[in-house]
Design a protein around this motif. Structure first.
Motif, PDB file in Angstrom:
ATOM      1  N   LEU A   1     -34.981  69.880   6.087  1.00  0.00           N
ATOM      2  CA  LEU A   1     -34.752  69.171   7.197  1.00  0.00           C
ATOM      3  C   LEU A   1     -34.791  70.116   8.174  1.00  0.00           C
ATOM      4  CD1 LEU A   1     -31.717  67.123   5.050  1.00  0.00           C
ATOM      5  CD2 LEU A   1     -33.670  66.094   6.794  1.00  0.00           C
ATOM      6  N   ALA A   2     -33.869  71.196   8.042  1.00  0.00           N
ATOM      7  CA  ALA A   2     -34.329  72.160   8.982  1.00  0.00           C
ATOM      8  C   ALA A   2     -35.351  72.198   9.422  1.00  0.00           C
ATOM      9  CB  ALA A   2     -33.738  73.596   9.348  1.00  0.00           C
ATOM     10  N   ASP A   3     -36.456  72.523   9.184  1.00  0.00           N
ATOM     11  CA  ASP A   3     -38.117  72.995   8.644  1.00  0.00           C
ATOM     12  C   ASP A   3     -38.760  72.284   9.762  1.00  0.00           C
ATOM     13  OD1 ASP A   3     -37.132  75.853   8.457  1.00  0.00           O
ATOM     14  OD2 ASP A   3     -38.976  75.654   6.193  1.00  0.00           O
ATOM     15  N   GLY A   4     -38.119  70.753  10.083  1.00  0.00           N
ATOM     16  CA  GLY A   4     -39.209  69.868  10.482  1.00  0.00           C
ATOM     17  C   GLY A   4     -39.020  68.103   9.928  1.00  0.00           C
ATOM     18  N   ALA A   5     -38.677  68.085   8.621  1.00  0.00           N
ATOM     19  CA  ALA A   5     -38.536  67.063   7.885  1.00  0.00           C
ATOM     20  C   ALA A   5     -37.107  65.627   8.150  1.00  0.00           C
ATOM     21  CB  ALA A   5     -37.932  67.358   5.881  1.00  0.00           C
TER      22      ALA A   5
ATOM     23  N   PHE B   1     -34.117  62.564   1.662  1.00  0.00           N
ATOM     24  CA  PHE B   1     -33.974  64.202   1.270  1.00  0.00           C
ATOM     25  C   PHE B   1     -32.251  64.123   1.587  1.00  0.00           C
ATOM     26  CE2 PHE B   1     -37.041  67.325   2.197  1.00  0.00           C
ATOM     27  CZ  PHE B   1     -38.060  66.257   1.354  1.00  0.00           C
ATOM     28  N   LEU B   2     -31.120  63.875   2.880  1.00  0.00           N
ATOM     29  CA  LEU B   2     -30.545  63.265   3.148  1.00  0.00           C
ATOM     30  C   LEU B   2     -29.608  62.262   2.274  1.00  0.00           C
ATOM     31  CD1 LEU B   2     -30.166  62.474   6.232  1.00  0.00           C
ATOM     32  CD2 LEU B   2     -28.999  63.925   5.451  1.00  0.00           C
ATOM     33  N   ASN B   3     -29.878  61.821   1.252  1.00  0.00           N
ATOM     34  CA  ASN B   3     -29.533  61.280   0.360  1.00  0.00           C
ATOM     35  C   ASN B   3     -29.618  62.075  -1.179  1.00  0.00           C
ATOM     36  OD1 ASN B   3     -28.563  58.787  -0.722  1.00  0.00           O
ATOM     37  ND2 ASN B   3     -30.101  58.098  -2.205  1.00  0.00           N
ATOM     38  N   VAL B   4     -29.986  63.102  -1.330  1.00  0.00           N
ATOM     39  CA  VAL B   4     -30.600  63.909  -2.513  1.00  0.00           C
ATOM     40  C   VAL B   4     -29.194  64.545  -2.096  1.00  0.00           C
ATOM     41  CG1 VAL B   4     -31.456  65.946  -3.235  1.00  0.00           C
ATOM     42  CG2 VAL B   4     -32.597  63.672  -3.109  1.00  0.00           C
TER      43      VAL B   4
END
Ligand code: ATP
Ligand code: MG
Length: 605
Positions: free
Chosen positions: A400-404, A414-417
């Motif tokens: 996420l930090a890398d741009g996702a 991703f946030l769900n995981v």
């Protein structure tokens, strides 16, 4: 004990000494007495004979002088009558011989024919020629005779001689008689001495043999006997001292015996094992707990080296054990069962530093080791369980930090995981907190009476409504009411976990059966499925913390392996039990019981 030989016994020695003394005394007295007596008897005999010879000589001289010069035939007559008058028992024969050696007269009646003949006797001739009296002892027909010649002298002129044979044998006979009396006396005194000797010896030997018997009895451990004290002499004193010694020995023995018993009871009643060795390391004492801990028999290990009995001869010598400062663990574990003993060593040493032996104390350390191991395992398990969701979250957060985060599609999933993993961690931490509370018993059960069938049905209903699988529920519940005192929240959690496990491990189209039966004051609840089952050797372990039969799959199903551990704690807190029966590939049944009283149920009815 050795028996004293007959001739070596004091008894016989004393009697022998007495006999020898008596014989010696009698011998000395006998010899002296016999000699003196012989001399006295002989002297009195010769004296009496000589007196009579003097008398005869006088009479004969008178007769010869009266009839001198004339050829008087009556001389012989008168001489014979003189000689006859003197005849006695002790005189055999007495005769008168003139200077021409012609026999003038003889007292022997049967021998009158010799009168007138010339005497050929050498003594007679010597007596007339030498004019001196003479005497000697000679033998005649086996008897001793005393022969005596006495010349008859008148004013220097030899008128003849008197020849006398006396029977001195009577003197010797008298002597023999006296000697016989003496011998008889000796024999009699010897007999009396023997009897006295035996009696006296007995007074000495009886107490001594008493003491000997007493010593023998003492050697066999019998102190009840006492030596009889016969008198206050040295032997009596010895007997008193001996009895005193017996008392002291008995006291000492009973003290030692008491101490020994005390020590033995301490050793056998303690829980730790104690082993003592000699200075070479061989076992000389081992108490019952040590035998139990080592699972050996006493006969088997006595006199065997300690290091081999403890199974450490490869690692340690006896020297090493003597210098061992800290305790060592002896691992006797088998694949099925852990079994660990802790051994402490201390040296028995004299003041000089000389090592006398070794004392080993054994303690069963299995429980402690097990607790230590469980703790280590628990920490490892917790760290592992927390690391897995954290690493997952880190990689998603990194992405996420890398741009996702700008990607409209990826970002929400991703946030769900991360959210799911966080919830998983929260659940895990909550479970752990709950277990830790139960361990420290810092929780209260909010118990209330609950009608169990209704309570159970409600939980099953909830699962039936929300289930996503094609699983069929079968309720085999009795048609009555059972009131049990339970903490409803906690028991809901237990049943939830059991049912969710059954669902988790059941395939589509399977059955899940619910049953309740009443059994000896317990309500027995069971939840049975047709799922994959559990391998036989693992059935018991599913109630352990963090235990999962197949870790990878269980985690994918969201399990951490704490559910059944919590269930066991709770059921046990309610006074019940929980267990599982399973057949791999065919299904699993979980049972639990709750205490239940029919009477109370009746009241509530
Ligand atoms: P959690 O309950 O903490 O979410 P979990 O369900 O894996 O995790 P437990 O409920 O303690 O943990 O169960 C322990 C293990 O026992 C499970 O991981 C599973 O392997 C096995 N197990 C339990 N119930 C069944 C069942 N009905 N059929 C087959 N295996 C089972
Ligand atoms: Mg579970």
């Amino acid at each position: 004990m050795q028996k004293v030989g007959f001739f070596k016994s004091i008894h016989v020695k004393i009697v022998l000494v007495y006999i020898l003394l008596i014989i010696l005394a009698m011998e000395i007295i006998g010899i002296y007495f016999a000699r003196e007596l012989e001399q006295t008897l002989k002297a009195s005999f010769t004296k009496s004979i000589e007196e009579r010879v003097d008398l005869v000589e006088f009479s004969v001289r008178e007769e010869i002088i009266k009839k001198r010069g004339e050829e008087d035939p009556t001389l012989e007559q008168s001489l014979r009558s003189v000689l006859f008058s003197i005849r006695s028992e002790d005189i055999n024969e007495i005769s008168v011989i003139d200077p021409n050696f012609r026999i003038l007269a003889t007292s022997e009646t049967t021998n009158q024919s010799i009168v007138g003949q010339r005497s050929t006797d050498a003594m007679v001739r010597r007596s007339i020629s030498s004019e001196t009296p003479d005497n000697k002892i000679s033998l005649k027909k086996g008897d001793r005779i005393w022969v005596l010649t006495s010349p008859i002298i008148d004013q220097g002129e030899v008128l003849g001689t008197i020849y006398l044979e006396s029977n001195i044998e009577t003197v010797f006979e008298q002597m023999n008689q006296i000697n016989r009396i003496l011998a008889g006396g000796t024999a009699m005194s010897l007999a009396i001495t023997i009897i006295l000797g035996i009696l006296i010896a007995q007074t000495i030997t009886r107490p001594i043999s008493d003491m000997r018997r007493q010593a023998q009895a003492m050697a066999k451990g019998n102190f009840s006997r006492k030596v009889r004290v016969y008198g206050n002499d040295e032997i009596g004193q010895l007997a008193i001292a001996f009895n005193h010694l017996t008392n002291r020995l008995q006291e000492a023995q009973s003290t030692t015996e008491g101490e020994r018993r005390k020590l033995a009871s301490v050793l056998s009643n303690m829980t730790d094992g104690v082993i003592a060795t000699d200075r070479k390391g061989r076992i000389i004492l081992i108490n019952d707990p040590a035998l139990r801990l080592l699972r050996v028999s006493r006969e088997l290990v006595l006199h065997r080296p300690i290091s081999s009995v403890l199974g450490i001869e490869a690692e340690y010598t006896f020297e090493d054990l003597i210098h061992m400062k800290e305790s060592i663990n002896l691992d006797f574990s088998s694949p099925e069962r852990p079994y660990i003993l802790r051994a402490n060593f201390s040296v028995i040493q004299k003041e000089t530093g000389f090592v006398n032996g070794l004392i080993t104390v054994l303690h069963d350390n299995t429980e402690q080791e097990k607790i230590d191991m469980e703790r280590r395992e628990f920490v490892a398990n917790v760290s592992h369980e927390l690391r897995t969701p954290l690493t997952t979250m880190r990689s998603y957060l990194e992405a996420l930090a890398d741009g996702a985060w700008q990607d409209q599609e990826l970002a929400p999933s991703f946030l769900n995981v991360t959210q799911t993993e966080t919830e998983r961690m929260i659940r895990l931490v909550n479970d752990l907190l709950q277990l830790s509370k139960m361990d420290s018993r810092s929780y209260d059960l909010n118990k209330e009476f609950v009608e169990f069938i209704k309570f159970f049905n409600r939980i099953i209903d909830r699962f039936e409504m929300s289930k996503s699988q094609q699983v069929h529920f079968q309720r085999l519940l009795p048609d009555s009411q059972f009131f049990v005192e339970i903490d409803a929240d906690k028991l809901t959690q237990v049943i939830d976990n059991i049912i969710s496990n059954a669902l988790k491990y059941s395939p589509d189209g399977g059955n899940i059966r619910f049953g309740i039966i009443v059994q000896e004051g317990f309500l027995k609840v069971m939840v049975s499925d047709d799922g994959m089952g559990i391998p036989k050797e693992n059935v018991e372990r599913i109630f352990d913390r963090f235990y999962r039969v197949d870790r990878a799959r269980a985690r994918s199903m969201g399990g951490s392996g704490l559910g059944l551990a919590i269930a066991r704690e709770m059921i046990e807190a309610h006074g019940g039990a929980i267990w599982a029966e399973s057949e791999e590939g065919h299904g699993t049944t979980i049972f639990f019981t709750l205490p239940f009283e029919l009477d109370e149920a009746g009241e509530w009815d």
